[in-house]
Enzyme design. Structure first.
Site, PDB file in Angstrom:
ATOM      1  N   GLY A 323      -8.563  76.236  -1.625  1.00  0.00           N
ATOM      2  CA  GLY A 323      -7.611  76.578  -2.667  1.00  0.00           C
ATOM      3  C   GLY A 323      -6.290  75.835  -2.510  1.00  0.00           C
ATOM      4  O   GLY A 323      -6.241  74.685  -2.061  1.00  0.00           O
ATOM      5  N   SER A 324      -5.195  76.508  -2.854  1.00  0.00           N
ATOM      6  CA  SER A 324      -3.894  75.839  -2.965  1.00  0.00           C
ATOM      7  C   SER A 324      -3.342  75.323  -1.642  1.00  0.00           C
ATOM      8  O   SER A 324      -2.447  74.474  -1.645  1.00  0.00           O
ATOM      9  CB  SER A 324      -2.878  76.788  -3.604  1.00  0.00           C
ATOM     10  N   THR A 325      -3.836  75.828  -0.518  1.00  0.00           N
ATOM     11  CA  THR A 325      -3.366  75.280   0.755  1.00  0.00           C
ATOM     12  C   THR A 325      -3.717  73.803   0.880  1.00  0.00           C
ATOM     13  O   THR A 325      -3.089  73.075   1.658  1.00  0.00           O
ATOM     14  CB  THR A 325      -3.990  76.046   1.938  1.00  0.00           C
TER      15      THR A 325
END
Length: 634
Positions: A323-325
């Site tokens: 995801g956004s990491t």
């Protein structure tokens, strides 16, 4: 001390076959055993001896004078045979024990090394005990003997039927065995009581019990030593050769940090009624793992009671979509290649079509102008995709490989998964629209942490490890350069702005600069292959941001009530990172910083748990309408 736990008995274990025409002496030589003198036979009668019936003559009877001599001869032969039998019984069992000791001494009786924390505390150690063994062919009344032994061992030993099975164990030829283990890990006082029973064919041998003094602490990392010295997972398996030869293994893990990590992680899992979680604390320069936790955990002293899924060290065995990491790696690659600069400005709507597929941001918003730093602050999927389009898919694919994704990190523990990264030749048209923000690939939490260490430490890859750098581990130090020091500095600053001004506010720590990134990734239903309504929410970051020393990752699996990394994972990160910096006496780099998000700022989330974003003029946090999107939101 635990004694003879059920399930650990080695009933009927056969070290050597029961003696026949030969046996091995104490020094291993083959000894021929006498079978008795026999005259050759022909036609069922002794050769040269006529049958009385065939000749018709009467049998000769022993006269009175010869009878005493015959009786005396019979008595002498009986005594000799009886003495020989007694001799063989004693010597044979002694030989069995000698052979068993020879087989056991190098492995079962040899001292197994301890596993020690970085502060010298024992995490796994061996305690001297004894085992009860039998020569089944010498035990006259197995049922009675089993009852007497069971009465001494009580609940700490095997049941009476199990004991009787050991006392009646058979060898490969079907005869009663020469050697059988009745009970293991028996306490010294119980051993004396068994010896006092004086049961023929029962004796004792030295044994060792593997103990885990801290119970459930770091259980998946430490691993477990089972029957026959079989090592399962963790350090017990990864360093089995060294431990078996008597060497202690010193870990980089600190017991105090580990305890705090497990407590913070367990609280996050419990507070959000989550399925589980993982956590990691690591030094950014060397890759030394200071803490590694899985929730739920289990007690290695009761390993057999733990479900198999809890025995896995999920931080290195279970890949997931990051995801956004993952957005920070896309940004670093674009900066390193010069495709974007910190001063650039992008027009960012709340949705964008890529190859006919709509990419959404996590919340509706008007089209905005955003710098690269603001794209990370707001965790914009659309903005990240626009940065990736400037870089190009081929270059992005190359940097994903350079950061180590798609291959194992080389950690000194068994069972590490490599994750899944499609080669550029297999990218579809929409890959440039989802891979940049962590969809369409899978990584382990350990890989993600190692990648963030590279972002933080000046651009060098690290090899995570749990054992101290030595001849035993061969680990430690920085590896090849992945990005320049300049790019590392820029990305660190951007990630600090995520915590100071963006979606990572609950990771703020008074007195310190903190850098990091939130992540919310949808899980894929293994049956349908489609995204479902469950999430893994995470936060990964490091501190102090200007000169990082420690990195922490928290990931929570299927939290209820909220799916946002800032709300679920960032508070646990803040708690463990605060403890770590204080515990290791890391000097505050912003002594006057009060961490405004933690000191009375407006509520960051609306009643539905959706994130708000600060108004540029007022600093307030409105609660815009949220919407489900294809993963990657913060």
């Amino acid at each position: 001390m635990r004694q003879g736990r059920p399930g650990r008995k080695r009933a009927g274990r056969e070290r050597v076959s029961r003696p026949g025409s030969s046996r091995r002496g104490r020094n291993g030589e083959v000894l021929n055993l006498p079978r008795g003198d026999r005259r050759p036979r022909t036609g069922g009668r002794s050769a040269g001896r006529p049958s009385s019936r065939a000749s018709g003559t009467s049998r000769k009877h022993v006269g009175p004078r010869r009878l005493p001599l015959v009786v005396l001869a019979v008595v002498l032969v009986g005594l000799l045979l009886g003495g020989r039998a007694a001799y063989l019984s004693v010597v044979q069992f002694e030989d069995f024990q000698a052979l068993a000791s020879e087989n056991v001494s190098a492995e079962d009786l040899g001292r197994r090394g301890d596993i020690l924390g970085s502060d010298g505390r024992e995490l796994a150690t061996s305690i001297q005990a004894s085992k009860i063994v039998a020569a089944p062919y010498q035990v006259e009344n197995p049922a009675k003997a089993a009852g007497r032994i069971s009465g001494v061992l009580g609940d700490s030993g095997p049941g009476m039927q199990e004991i009787e099975n050991s006392l009646t164990a058979r060898d490969g030829d079907g005869g009663l065995a020469g050697y059988s283990v009745v009970a293991e890990e028996v306490a010294p006082e119980k051993v004396l009581e068994v010896e006092d029973l004086g049961i023929a064919g029962i004796s004792t041998e030295p044994d060792a019990v593997r103990e885990y003094p801290h119970g459930a602490l770091a259980s998946q990392l430490i691993g477990y030593l089972g029957d026959y010295r079989n090592a399962f997972g963790g350090v017990e398996a990864g360093y089995n050769d060294a431990l078996s030869s008597g060497q202690d293994v010193d870990l980089t893990l600190d017991v105090a940090v580990q305890q705090q990590l497990q407590e913070s992680l367990d609280d996050a899992v419990s507070d959000y009624d989550a399925k589980g979680g993982v956590g990691l604390v690591m030094k950014v320069d060397s890759g030394e793992i200071v803490g590694l936790a899985n929730s739920p955990s289990y007690d290695n002293n009761d390993f057999a009671q733990a479900p198999a899924k809890e025995q896995r060290n999920r931080i290195l065995t279970d890949p997931y979509e990051p995801g956004s990491t993952f957005k920070a790696f896309t940004m670093a690659a674009a900066l390193e290649e010069g495709s974007v600069s910190p001063e650039d400005s992008f027009s960012v709507p709340d949705s964008l079509k890529v190859s006919g597929v709509t990419i959404n941001d996590s919340h509706e918003h008007a089209t905005e102008r955003m710098s690269p730093a603001e794209i990370l602050q707001e965790s914009s999927n659309v903005g990240t995709t626009k940065v990736a389009l400037e870089l190009g898919g081929k270059k992005l694919s190359q940097y994903i490989q350079r950061f180590g994704f798609g291959e194992t990190t080389g950690i000194d523990l068994a069972g590490e998964a490599a994750g899944s990264v499609p080669p550029y030749s297999e990218w579809s048209g929409v890959s440039i629209g989802n891979i940049p923000f962590g969809q369409g690939i899978s990584v382990t939490p350990l890989q993600l942490a190692a990648g963030y260490a590279t972002l933080a430490n000046g651009g060098f890859e690290v090899e995570p490890h749990v054992a101290e750098q030595s001849e035993t581990s061969g680990k430690g130090g920085k590896g090849d350069r992945v990005i320049s020091g300049e790019t590392s500095d820029i990305v660190r600053g951007m990630l600090q702005s995520v915590v100071d001004d963006g979606s990572g506010g609950y990771a703020q720590i008074p007195g310190y600069s903190v850098a990091g990134k939130t992540g919310t990734s949808e899980k894929i239903d293994p049956e349908t292959g489609a995204y479902d309504d469950s999430y893994i929410t995470s936060f990964v970051g490091f501190a102090p941001a200007d000169d990082p020393e420690y990195l922490t990752l928290i990931a929570v699996d299927e939290p209820q009530d909220s799916m946002w990394g800032e709300k679920v994972a960032a508070p646990a990160f803040q708690e463990i990172m605060s403890f770590t910096l204080s515990y290791f006496n890391v000097a505050p780099d912003r002594p006057d910083y009060e961490a405004p998000r933690l000191s009375g700022s407006p509520e960051r989330f609306d009643e539905d748990g959706l994130p708000g974003y600060p108004d540029a003029a007022t600093g307030d946090y409105p609660a815009p309408n949220g919407r489900k999107q294809g993963g990657g939101g913060g």
